[in-house]
Write a protein that holds these residues in place. Structure first.
Motif, PDB file in Angstrom:
ATOM      1  N   UNK A 284       0.833  -1.208   0.000  1.00 21.55           N
ATOM      2  CA  UNK A 284       0.000   0.000   0.000  1.00 21.55           C
ATOM      3  C   UNK A 284       0.869   1.261   0.000  1.00 21.55           C
ATOM      4  N   UNK A 285       0.340   2.351  -0.571  1.00 21.50           N
ATOM      5  CA  UNK A 285       1.104   3.592  -0.535  1.00 21.50           C
ATOM      6  C   UNK A 285       1.021   4.232   0.842  1.00 21.50           C
ATOM      7  N   UNK A 286       1.835   5.260   1.046  1.00 22.40           N
ATOM      8  CA  UNK A 286       1.729   5.998   2.308  1.00 22.40           C
ATOM      9  C   UNK A 286       0.441   6.826   2.294  1.00 22.40           C
ATOM     10  N   UNK A 287       0.237   7.557   1.198  1.00 24.44           N
ATOM     11  CA  UNK A 287      -0.987   8.344   1.030  1.00 24.44           C
ATOM     12  C   UNK A 287      -1.539   8.045  -0.357  1.00 24.44           C
ATOM     13  N   UNK A 288      -2.769   7.550  -0.425  1.00 27.04           N
ATOM     14  CA  UNK A 288      -3.283   7.154  -1.735  1.00 27.04           C
ATOM     15  C   UNK A 288      -3.752   8.337  -2.591  1.00 27.04           C
ATOM     16  N   UNK A 289      -3.855   8.097  -3.858  1.00 26.32           N
ATOM     17  CA  UNK A 289      -4.448   9.048  -4.806  1.00 26.32           C
ATOM     18  C   UNK A 289      -5.816   9.491  -4.267  1.00 26.32           C
ATOM     19  N   UNK A 290      -6.076  10.768  -4.354  1.00 25.06           N
ATOM     20  CA  UNK A 290      -7.393  11.277  -3.935  1.00 25.06           C
ATOM     21  C   UNK A 290      -7.488  11.603  -2.458  1.00 25.06           C
ATOM     22  N   UNK A 291      -6.418  11.251  -1.688  1.00 25.92           N
ATOM     23  CA  UNK A 291      -6.471  11.438  -0.234  1.00 25.92           C
ATOM     24  C   UNK A 291      -6.261  12.906   0.146  1.00 25.92           C
ATOM     25  N   UNK A 292      -6.889  13.336   1.207  1.00 23.83           N
ATOM     26  CA  UNK A 292      -6.705  14.682   1.734  1.00 23.83           C
ATOM     27  C   UNK A 292      -7.733  14.934   2.818  1.00 23.83           C
ATOM     28  N   UNK A 293      -7.277  15.488   3.955  1.00 20.18           N
ATOM     29  CA  UNK A 293      -8.175  15.708   5.090  1.00 20.18           C
ATOM     30  C   UNK A 293      -8.621  17.161   5.141  1.00 20.18           C
ATOM     31  N   UNK A 294      -9.674  17.377   5.920  1.00 23.21           N
ATOM     32  CA  UNK A 294     -10.134  18.737   6.174  1.00 23.21           C
ATOM     33  C   UNK A 294     -10.025  18.974   7.685  1.00 23.21           C
ATOM     34  N   UNK A 295     -10.491  20.117   8.156  1.00 25.23           N
ATOM     35  CA  UNK A 295     -10.559  20.316   9.611  1.00 25.23           C
ATOM     36  C   UNK A 295     -11.866  19.787  10.167  1.00 25.23           C
ATOM     37  N   UNK A 296     -12.697  19.236   9.280  1.00 22.76           N
ATOM     38  CA  UNK A 296     -13.915  18.590   9.745  1.00 22.76           C
ATOM     39  C   UNK A 296     -13.915  17.161   9.197  1.00 22.76           C
ATOM     40  N   UNK A 297     -14.987  16.422   9.422  1.00 23.61           N
ATOM     41  CA  UNK A 297     -15.062  15.046   8.905  1.00 23.61           C
ATOM     42  C   UNK A 297     -16.335  14.889   8.082  1.00 23.61           C
ATOM     43  N   UNK A 298     -16.310  13.906   7.184  1.00 19.97           N
ATOM     44  CA  UNK A 298     -17.462  13.673   6.322  1.00 19.97           C
ATOM     45  C   UNK A 298     -17.877  12.214   6.398  1.00 19.97           C
ATOM     46  N   UNK A 299     -19.171  11.979   6.245  1.00 20.48           N
ATOM     47  CA  UNK A 299     -19.655  10.596   6.214  1.00 20.48           C
ATOM     48  C   UNK A 299     -20.488  10.408   4.954  1.00 20.48           C
TER      49      UNK A 299
END
Ligand code: NOJ
Length: 761
Positions: free
Chosen positions: A617-632
């Motif tokens: 597995x990669x360290x960080x996958x394509x499309x990955x990125x966090x915000x200061x909030x969370x989403x479901x």
């Protein structure tokens, strides 16, 4: 027309049709786009063709060859001015000073037929104001921001008299060792296509003709080493590398640049199948094709021509209309016509393409007054605003443990470490502020200082003697600053002098003394926020273990440090997503999310696919990125469970902001064909949309999946859409959240049991 040609034309029509929906709207709607030619005003086009034909009739052979001769500005430039007056030079590159542009334009006007010149540079992401590089544009996942950036760069270039840019670079690549990934949109053909079209639109709106490059396959260099050869199968060429070019042509790119590389042993510069058959005939491209810089001469180095003369004839016969800087066409073409190796009609065809572009650009309408007015003023405030907007949305928060970010008022003392944090001297761009004065740039230190809350202090220590951390200035002071503080922000940078071309690397860890400094900062036990300036994925496995938060800031540009401070202090929430996979180690390269399945998936046992010393597995996958909030994500709702090969399905998904801050999420849609006539990728991006939600807010998104966009090419270059079972995945990265199944059924028997076209169930 012979049946083979008929078949390949049909295949390409299908291919274009199949990509049309994907390109029309990045969220995957199936609204058709007009074909390339129809995007132009047919009346005007008829006039242009008439004018070109009339002009061609008046031209001597030498004047025709002059239109294909494209040297770089030389010093002293007097001999070139004379050559322009004799009609021997049609375009010039690397000229950005309005005084030269004025002089050459006047000389062209004084030539017998007064044919105007093209002035070209690599106006990619900077002239006066440096934008983040195109890889960062892709990290915004908002093509409209790339359009704006390209527009501003185009405007600044046009203001000094440049009328043609060598952009966009749309080479898909999965190899971060290759420095040129900074110029493109990353590893995925769908994402790259959306950005290719946006960039063409932007540069053109800014007043430049574009040159989509590098046609084709340059993004797959062996060993990640620039200028090496590539081995690419037909399906891979058509499915992975070609789509962004198709998108750029559909958006109206006037010219195409051929790539340096060989494909399957044949240099593209002499590759008639690719340049003439595929690009000009099958894709219907009617602008002109330029070689890359001295690439015609390099055919001798490739070992396919004895000398420049032979190389020039080879390149011309392959369909390369324009000779960039080799000086081969002015040497060889007229002679080759006289001794019968090249027909006059072939020369006419190349010149027709060049003149067509000059007319399309309106160059024949320019007056001396237009050149006298150069440089024209550009509204710097608006360029800066766009640069800041792009930077803000491009930063990717790849890790944020214990909510280390944003920096809040509850943190009384912040240490800011790194010489890069208090200078902008290391800003990367191809042309610097060419023709313009160097702009004022706020440093990260200044931008954070402005945002300190009452009672909060910033303990700054450069640590290094240079912005790129090659040499220490005072390591001890940096450690002391960390110890005096509650949190450490460490600004690291990939390296200096990294501009893409010719900067391949085998080591992608933090360069110079930066890892050593990070080790020392980590030993203080203070929480660490790592701000990483880079133009490519780096290997951050060790920093990932040491830092609480990591923000990928790319090379943020003139407005970038202000934008960085906004994000670090929480004024703006990060919303970028990775357009390329970040590997755990160099040994995993090439690595990308859309790999093929294997017969022996990793189970942990020896005879399954994997490394004995590293995870798959990669360290960080394509499309990955966090915000200061969370989403479901709620479960996916399909409009129907099956569609025919000509039908479509709507995929609906509800996204909720489950955190306590407003934030943006890039909702990504992927599919996988589970059974097919050849192995298909484990995931393929098919749609995306960036949305902003307030705390507790939810939004339902709908993506249309057209069956015709889910096909692929076979070995013969035929585009096939197969009746088969599929999976659809939706989430905030390629490591997706929710999934469900659907079927494509044969067109004639909708709803009938599915049979794959391969070995099948
Ligand atoms: C060589 C590069 O490959 C190409 O991208 C660039 O446009 C030309 N040099 C001209 O600078």
């Amino acid at each position: 027309m012979n049946p083979g040609r008929m078949r390949s034309l049909l295949a390409f029509t299908l291919f274009l049709l199949a990509f049309t929906p994907a390109l029309a709207n990045p969220v995957g709607s199936d609204k058709p786009r007009p074909p390339v030619a129809a995007a132009r005003d047919p009346n005007n086009e008829r006039d242009i063709e008439r004018a070109v034909a009339a002009l061609l009739k008046r031209m001597t052979l030498e004047e025709k060859v002059g239109q294909l001769h494209f040297p770089s500005l030389a010093f002293p430039h007097q001999p070139q001015l004379e050559a322009v007056r004799r009609g021997e030079i049609g375009a010039m590159l690397n000229v950005v000073d309005p005084r030269f542009i004025r002089a050459f334009s006047n000389a062209a006007r004084q030539s017998r037929l007064g044919i105007p010149m093209l002035f070209a540079i690599d106006a990619i992401y900077a002239l006066k104001i440096t934008f983040p590089p195109p890889l960062a544009w892709a990290a915004t996942w908002r093509p409209e921001l790339a359009e704006r950036a390209a527009f501003e760069v185009g405007r600044e270039a046009r203001a000094v008299g440049v009328n043609w840019t060598f952009a966009p670079m749309v080479d898909v690549s999965r190899d971060p060792r290759w420095g040129r990934v900074i110029e493109g949109a990353g590893e995925d053909a769908f994402l790259a296509s959306a950005f290719a079209a946006a960039r063409v639109n932007g540069y053109r709106r800014g007043g430049l003709a574009t040159s989509v490059k590098h046609f084709v396959g340059y993004g797959a260099p062996e060993g990640g080493r620039d200028y090496t050869g590539t081995e690419i199968s037909t399906p891979e060429l058509l499915d992975r590398y070609l789509p962004p070019f198709v998108a750029a042509l559909q958006a109206g790119s006037e010219t195409v640049m051929a790539s340096f590389n060989t494909i399957n042993g044949v240099p593209v510069t002499m590759n008639r199948k690719l340049i003439t058959d595929l690009l000009k005939k099958q894709l219907g491209f009617d602008g002109f094709v330029t070689s890359d810089f001295v690439a015609i001469g390099e055919l001798v180095n490739h070992g396919v021509a004895r000398d420049l003369e032979e190389a020039s004839v080879l390149a011309f016969r392959a369909g390369i209309d324009f000779d960039m800087a080799s000086g081969g066409y002015d040497l060889a073409l007229a002679k080759a016509v006289r001794d019968g190796r090249i027909k006059t009609s072939e020369i006419d065809e190349a010149v027709r393409r060049v003149l067509r572009v000059k007319y399309r650009l309106g160059l024949f309408d320019a007056t001396p007054a237009d050149f006298a007015a150069l440089p024209r003023p550009v509204d710097e405030t608006s360029v800066r605003r766009s640069a800041r907007d792009v930077a803000r949305e491009s930063f990717v928060l790849v890790k944020n443990d214990k909510s280390a970010l944003p920096l809040t008022a509850a943190t009384p003392a912040i240490a800011l470490i790194g010489a890069a944090a208090d200078t902008a001297a290391h800003d990367h761009s191809w042309w610097g502020p060419a023709g313009h004065a160097k702009p004022v740039t706020e440093t990260l230190r200044q931008a954070i200082e402005k945002r300190l809350r009452p009672g909060q202090t910033l303990n700054y220590a450069p640590a290094f003697a240079d912005a790129c951390g090659r040499k220490y200035l005072d390591k001890g002071a940096a450690i002391a600053a960390a110890i005096r503080s509650d949190i450490v922000v460490f600004n690291v940078i990939e390296d200096c002098d990294v501009q893409g071309e010719g900067v391949s690397r085998t080591k992608l860890e933090l360069s110079g003394r930066q890892q050593d400094m990070l080790d020392a900062l980590a030993a203080t036990g203070r929480p660490i926020v790592l701000v990483v300036e880079t133009g490519r994925p780096l290997v951050l496995a060790k920093p990932d273990r040491q830092a609480d938060a990591i923000l990928i800031a790319w090379h943020p540009g003139t407005e970038g440090r202000t934008a960085l401070a906004e994000v670090l202090t929480g004024e703006v929430a990060p919303s970028g997503k990775l357009p390329m996979t970040f590997p755990r180690s160099e040994g995993q390269i090439p690595i990308a999310y859309n790999t093929l399945p294997t017969g022996r998936p990793w189970t942990g046992s020896r005879y399954t696919t994997g490394y004995i010393d590293e995870a798959n597995t990669p360290l960080y996958p394509f499309g990955h990125g966090l915000s200061y909030t969370t989403f479901a994500y709620d479960p996916i709702i399909l409009s129907q469970p099956a569609m025919s090969t000509t039908g479509s399905i709507d995929v609906e998904v509800m996204v909720r902001n489950t955190g306590s801050r407003t934030g943006s999420e890039v909702v990504q849609l992927y599919t996988r064909q589970l059974v097919a006539s050849r192995s298909r990728p484990i995931k393929e991006l098919r749609g995306f949309e960036k949305i902003t939600l307030k705390p507790g807010e939810k939004r339902s998104l709908r993506f249309r999946l057209a069956a015709q966009s889910l096909g692929f090419h076979d070995d013969a270059g035929r585009y096939v859409v197969e009746a088969a079972p599929f999976k659809v995945f939706v989430g905030g990265s390629s490591d997706t959240a929710v999934t469900t199944d659907f079927l494509i059924t044969p067109a004639s028997a909708r709803g009938a049991p599915v049979r794959s076209s391969g070995s099948g169930p």
